[in-house]
Scaffold this motif. Structure first.
Motif, PDB file in Angstrom:
ATOM      1  N   LEU A 125       8.447  10.249  -6.022  1.00 47.46           N
ATOM      2  CA  LEU A 125       7.592   9.396  -6.844  1.00 47.46           C
ATOM      3  C   LEU A 125       6.656   8.556  -5.974  1.00 47.46           C
ATOM      4  O   LEU A 125       5.468   8.413  -6.299  1.00 47.46           O
ATOM      5  CB  LEU A 125       8.465   8.499  -7.729  1.00 47.46           C
ATOM      6  CG  LEU A 125       7.711   7.482  -8.589  1.00 47.46           C
ATOM      7  CD1 LEU A 125       6.774   8.221  -9.561  1.00 47.46           C
ATOM      8  CD2 LEU A 125       8.690   6.596  -9.356  1.00 47.46           C
ATOM      9  N   ASP A 126       7.171   8.019  -4.892  1.00 45.69           N
ATOM     10  CA  ASP A 126       6.315   7.217  -4.001  1.00 45.69           C
ATOM     11  C   ASP A 126       5.190   8.069  -3.421  1.00 45.69           C
ATOM     12  O   ASP A 126       4.018   7.636  -3.343  1.00 45.69           O
ATOM     13  CB  ASP A 126       7.164   6.628  -2.875  1.00 45.69           C
ATOM     14  CG  ASP A 126       8.169   5.597  -3.399  1.00 45.69           C
ATOM     15  OD1 ASP A 126       7.967   5.105  -4.536  1.00 45.69           O
ATOM     16  OD2 ASP A 126       9.169   5.321  -2.703  1.00 45.69           O
ATOM     17  N   THR A 127       5.543   9.289  -3.015  1.00 51.19           N
ATOM     18  CA  THR A 127       4.514  10.181  -2.462  1.00 51.19           C
ATOM     19  C   THR A 127       3.466  10.524  -3.511  1.00 51.19           C
ATOM     20  O   THR A 127       2.253  10.528  -3.229  1.00 51.19           O
ATOM     21  CB  THR A 127       5.179  11.460  -1.938  1.00 51.19           C
ATOM     22  OG1 THR A 127       6.134  11.124  -0.933  1.00 51.19           O
ATOM     23  CG2 THR A 127       4.139  12.412  -1.349  1.00 51.19           C
ATOM     24  N   ALA A 128       3.918  10.832  -4.721  1.00 46.81           N
ATOM     25  CA  ALA A 128       2.974  11.198  -5.772  1.00 46.81           C
ATOM     26  C   ALA A 128       2.062  10.039  -6.128  1.00 46.81           C
ATOM     27  O   ALA A 128       0.869  10.232  -6.385  1.00 46.81           O
ATOM     28  CB  ALA A 128       3.761  11.655  -7.011  1.00 46.81           C
ATOM     29  N   ARG A 129       2.600   8.835  -6.153  1.00 43.23           N
ATOM     30  CA  ARG A 129       1.772   7.678  -6.478  1.00 43.23           C
ATOM     31  C   ARG A 129       0.758   7.396  -5.363  1.00 43.23           C
ATOM     32  O   ARG A 129      -0.398   7.001  -5.641  1.00 43.23           O
ATOM     33  CB  ARG A 129       2.655   6.468  -6.718  1.00 43.23           C
ATOM     34  CG  ARG A 129       3.376   6.516  -8.062  1.00 43.23           C
ATOM     35  CD  ARG A 129       4.306   5.340  -8.251  1.00 43.23           C
ATOM     36  NE  ARG A 129       4.920   5.358  -9.596  1.00 43.23           N
ATOM     37  CZ  ARG A 129       5.839   4.497 -10.000  1.00 43.23           C
ATOM     38  NH1 ARG A 129       6.279   3.544  -9.141  1.00 43.23           N
ATOM     39  NH2 ARG A 129       6.326   4.587 -11.215  1.00 43.23           N
ATOM     40  N   ALA A 130       1.156   7.607  -4.114  1.00 47.60           N
ATOM     41  CA  ALA A 130       0.207   7.417  -2.998  1.00 47.60           C
ATOM     42  C   ALA A 130      -0.932   8.422  -3.085  1.00 47.60           C
ATOM     43  O   ALA A 130      -2.120   8.078  -2.912  1.00 47.60           O
ATOM     44  CB  ALA A 130       0.941   7.548  -1.666  1.00 47.60           C
ATOM     45  N   ASP A 131      -0.587   9.693  -3.375  1.00 49.55           N
ATOM     46  CA  ASP A 131      -1.631  10.705  -3.516  1.00 49.55           C
ATOM     47  C   ASP A 131      -2.526  10.396  -4.705  1.00 49.55           C
ATOM     48  O   ASP A 131      -3.752  10.638  -4.665  1.00 49.55           O
ATOM     49  CB  ASP A 131      -0.990  12.080  -3.703  1.00 49.55           C
ATOM     50  CG  ASP A 131      -0.283  12.553  -2.436  1.00 49.55           C
ATOM     51  OD1 ASP A 131      -0.584  12.017  -1.355  1.00 49.55           O
ATOM     52  OD2 ASP A 131       0.586  13.468  -2.558  1.00 49.55           O
ATOM     53  N   GLN A 132      -1.940   9.847  -5.763  1.00 48.78           N
ATOM     54  CA  GLN A 132      -2.737   9.499  -6.939  1.00 48.78           C
ATOM     55  C   GLN A 132      -3.734   8.396  -6.604  1.00 48.78           C
ATOM     56  O   GLN A 132      -4.898   8.461  -7.005  1.00 48.78           O
ATOM     57  CB  GLN A 132      -1.807   9.073  -8.085  1.00 48.78           C
ATOM     58  CG  GLN A 132      -2.562   8.665  -9.351  1.00 48.78           C
ATOM     59  CD  GLN A 132      -1.644   8.083 -10.417  1.00 48.78           C
ATOM     60  OE1 GLN A 132      -0.438   8.019 -10.214  1.00 48.78           O
ATOM     61  NE2 GLN A 132      -2.224   7.669 -11.516  1.00 48.78           N
ATOM     62  N   ARG A 133      -3.294   7.383  -5.872  1.00 45.12           N
ATOM     63  CA  ARG A 133      -4.189   6.288  -5.519  1.00 45.12           C
ATOM     64  C   ARG A 133      -5.352   6.793  -4.656  1.00 45.12           C
ATOM     65  O   ARG A 133      -6.513   6.398  -4.834  1.00 45.12           O
ATOM     66  CB  ARG A 133      -3.408   5.195  -4.791  1.00 45.12           C
ATOM     67  CG  ARG A 133      -2.486   4.402  -5.695  1.00 45.12           C
ATOM     68  CD  ARG A 133      -1.989   3.152  -4.998  1.00 45.12           C
ATOM     69  NE  ARG A 133      -1.224   3.459  -3.794  1.00 45.12           N
ATOM     70  CZ  ARG A 133       0.102   3.636  -3.773  1.00 45.12           C
ATOM     71  NH1 ARG A 133       0.806   3.529  -4.920  1.00 45.12           N
ATOM     72  NH2 ARG A 133       0.728   3.908  -2.639  1.00 45.12           N
ATOM     73  N   PHE A 134      -5.035   7.677  -3.707  1.00 40.96           N
ATOM     74  CA  PHE A 134      -6.090   8.215  -2.850  1.00 40.96           C
ATOM     75  C   PHE A 134      -7.084   9.027  -3.670  1.00 40.96           C
ATOM     76  O   PHE A 134      -8.305   8.954  -3.475  1.00 40.96           O
ATOM     77  CB  PHE A 134      -5.476   9.089  -1.742  1.00 40.96           C
ATOM     78  CG  PHE A 134      -6.492   9.713  -0.848  1.00 40.96           C
ATOM     79  CD1 PHE A 134      -7.139   8.953   0.125  1.00 40.96           C
ATOM     80  CD2 PHE A 134      -6.855  11.055  -0.982  1.00 40.96           C
ATOM     81  CE1 PHE A 134      -8.103   9.537   0.964  1.00 40.96           C
ATOM     82  CE2 PHE A 134      -7.805  11.634  -0.160  1.00 40.96           C
ATOM     83  CZ  PHE A 134      -8.426  10.881   0.819  1.00 40.96           C
ATOM     84  N   ALA A 135      -6.561   9.840  -4.621  1.00 39.31           N
ATOM     85  CA  ALA A 135      -7.448  10.653  -5.451  1.00 39.31           C
ATOM     86  C   ALA A 135      -8.315   9.784  -6.347  1.00 39.31           C
ATOM     87  O   ALA A 135      -9.480  10.113  -6.611  1.00 39.31           O
ATOM     88  CB  ALA A 135      -6.609  11.618  -6.295  1.00 39.31           C
ATOM     89  N   GLU A 136      -7.748   8.674  -6.863  1.00 42.60           N
ATOM     90  CA  GLU A 136      -8.532   7.752  -7.674  1.00 42.60           C
ATOM     91  C   GLU A 136      -9.679   7.170  -6.855  1.00 42.60           C
ATOM     92  O   GLU A 136     -10.831   7.081  -7.333  1.00 42.60           O
ATOM     93  CB  GLU A 136      -7.630   6.624  -8.205  1.00 42.60           C
ATOM     94  CG  GLU A 136      -6.540   7.072  -9.176  1.00 42.60           C
ATOM     95  CD  GLU A 136      -7.085   7.239 -10.591  1.00 42.60           C
ATOM     96  OE1 GLU A 136      -8.271   6.943 -10.812  1.00 42.60           O
ATOM     97  OE2 GLU A 136      -6.318   7.721 -11.466  1.00 42.60           O
ATOM     98  N   ALA A 137      -9.386   6.769  -5.644  1.00 42.95           N
ATOM     99  CA  ALA A 137     -10.442   6.186  -4.782  1.00 42.95           C
ATOM    100  C   ALA A 137     -11.505   7.227  -4.442  1.00 42.95           C
ATOM    101  O   ALA A 137     -12.718   6.936  -4.447  1.00 42.95           O
ATOM    102  CB  ALA A 137      -9.822   5.618  -3.503  1.00 42.95           C
ATOM    103  N   GLU A 138     -11.104   8.452  -4.101  1.00 47.46           N
ATOM    104  CA  GLU A 138     -12.055   9.516  -3.788  1.00 47.46           C
ATOM    105  C   GLU A 138     -12.959   9.808  -4.980  1.00 47.46           C
ATOM    106  O   GLU A 138     -14.172   9.988  -4.822  1.00 47.46           O
ATOM    107  CB  GLU A 138     -11.297  10.782  -3.391  1.00 47.46           C
ATOM    108  CG  GLU A 138     -10.764  10.779  -1.979  1.00 47.46           C
ATOM    109  CD  GLU A 138     -11.892  10.864  -0.954  1.00 47.46           C
ATOM    110  OE1 GLU A 138     -12.649  11.849  -0.992  1.00 47.46           O
ATOM    111  OE2 GLU A 138     -12.021   9.928  -0.152  1.00 47.46           O
TER     112      GLU A 138
END
Length: 402
Positions: A125-138
């Motif tokens: 879950l932590d990994t998925a949320r980190a990837d989600q935040r990066f994708a949101e910023a991109e």
């Protein structure tokens, strides 16, 4: 001086012989037969049937366990009064079974495995949320560049697709964490049961209430313990529904009609009044004490008036004697039944006329135990012989024993 006159010897012997013959004839005469007798009387007459019966409640309520569970102690006792809606007993969930050593070790291993899966799910879950935040910023940067026409629409849509995919992965990872957490709780609950004892924590209770007001007639369970669905616990009833059931011979039951009067005795108190409520349309076979099969018909009897049965002491299952009054009259010509006997196909009696037995045919009406109704053949006051023996015959001289 006169001479004394003497009888001839042959005359004296003749007189003596005649005397002896007279004594012999008197001795050979038949003596009167001693008999018992009774008068033909006019008086009250009752044609009835007497039979033993039992009291019972017309309607009873058996209260059973609605579900399987653990029964708490039943404090109500037989004879206690209950009101409609009153709590009769309580049920709580059944305690879990105790764990043996092997099962307990497996439960501990399952708990550790569940905890490990929870940690892995949390990391995912932590990994998925980190990837989600990066994708949101991109996606936000590419959108700004697209507004200034520095990138193509296809590149923006590619970044949007990547953002949505990572959002879904984060949501799936969050669900995986919830599943792993539930598995941990389940494994921990299973491990917590070690001895089979009920938890000291508050348990949800099911309260079973009385369907009607009345008395506790019987208690099938009193002590706490496990019960299955449908197990009987208490039986309730009201004395207002008390009635009497009498199993009559079918030949007597056909003479009854609903509403007939009934005298109720033999229960330990003053005679009570009742009436026939119902005669069952079907009978049953019962073997008597002598081994004879009898056809019996159940007859229900109601009390004629409302009684305080609790004060009288009457309850369900009590023995009574019920006398069914089929016919009554105040002035009936009657004789003892023991005076009757059969002769040439008819009922006959011996009437005492001028100290001799005279056979007379009579016409009978109703018969009730020791007395019988006479319709014709006798008059009031006449003397009839009761229990006539073999020595009594037509014209025989009789004497009444006092």
């Amino acid at each position: 001086m006169s001479k004394q006159r003497t009888w001839p010897r042959h005359v004296a012997w003749s007189v003596l012989g005649l005397g002896l013959l007279g004594l012999l004839a008197w001795a050979l005469l038949p003596s009167p037969v001693p008999v018992n007798a009774a008068r033909v009387t006019v008086g009250p007459f009752t044609d009835s049937v007497i039979e033993e019966g039992r009291t019972r409640l017309r309607d009873t309520w058996n209260v059973s366990a609605p579900i399987a569970g653990y029964l708490q102690r039943v404090t109500l006792e037989v004879g206690d009064s209950v009101e409609e809606g009153q709590t009769l007993f309580r049920l709580e969930p059944s305690p879990a079974p105790a764990l043996d050593v092997r099962t307990r070790q497996q439960a501990e291993d399952n708990l550790q495995a569940a905890q490990a899966r929870l940690q892995a799910a949390q990391a995912n879950l932590d990994t998925a949320r980190a990837d989600q935040r990066f994708a949101e910023a991109e996606y936000e940067r590419y959108r700004q560049l697209h507004l200034r026409n520095l990138i193509s629409t296809a590149e923006l849509e590619q970044r949007q697709n990547q953002r949505d995919r990572l959002r879904a992965l984060a949501s799936s990872a969050a669900s995986g964490v919830e599943v792993a957490r539930f598995e941990v709780e389940s494994a921990r609950a299973l491990l917590a049961v070690a001895s089979g004892q009920r938890s000291e924590a508050d348990q949800p209770l099911l309260q079973v209430r009385a369907p009607v007001s009345g008395l506790v007639l019987s208690r099938h369970r009193c002590c706490e313990g496990s019960v299955s669905a449908g197990d009987p616990i208490l039986e309730l009833g009201s004395l207002d529904d008390l009635e009497i059931q009498v199993d009559l011979l079918s030949m007597d039951a056909v003479r009854l009609r609903p509403g007939m009067s009934v005298n109720i005795t033999g229960w330990g108190g003053e005679p009570l009044k009742g009436k026939v409520r119902r005669i069952a349309p079907s009978g049953f076979t019962r073997t008597s004490a002598l081994g004879v099969d009898e056809q019996r018909v159940p007859v229900s009897v109601d009390f004629s008036r409302q009684l305080d049965l609790a004060t009288l002491g009457l309850g369900s299952g009590f023995r009574v004697d019920a006398e069914f009054l089929i016919w009554t009259a105040d002035e009936v010509l009657q004789i003892p039944t023991s005076a009757l006997f059969r002769h040439q196909g008819g009922w006959t009696v011996f009437v005492i006329e001028e100290s001799r037995a005279s056979r007379r045919t009579v016409e009978l009406g109703r018969r009730q135990g020791l007395v019988s109704q006479v319709l014709a053949g006798l008059d009031q006051g006449e003397l009839v012989i009761i229990h006539p023996g073999d020595r009594v015959a037509e014209g025989v001289k009789v004497v009444v024993d006092e």
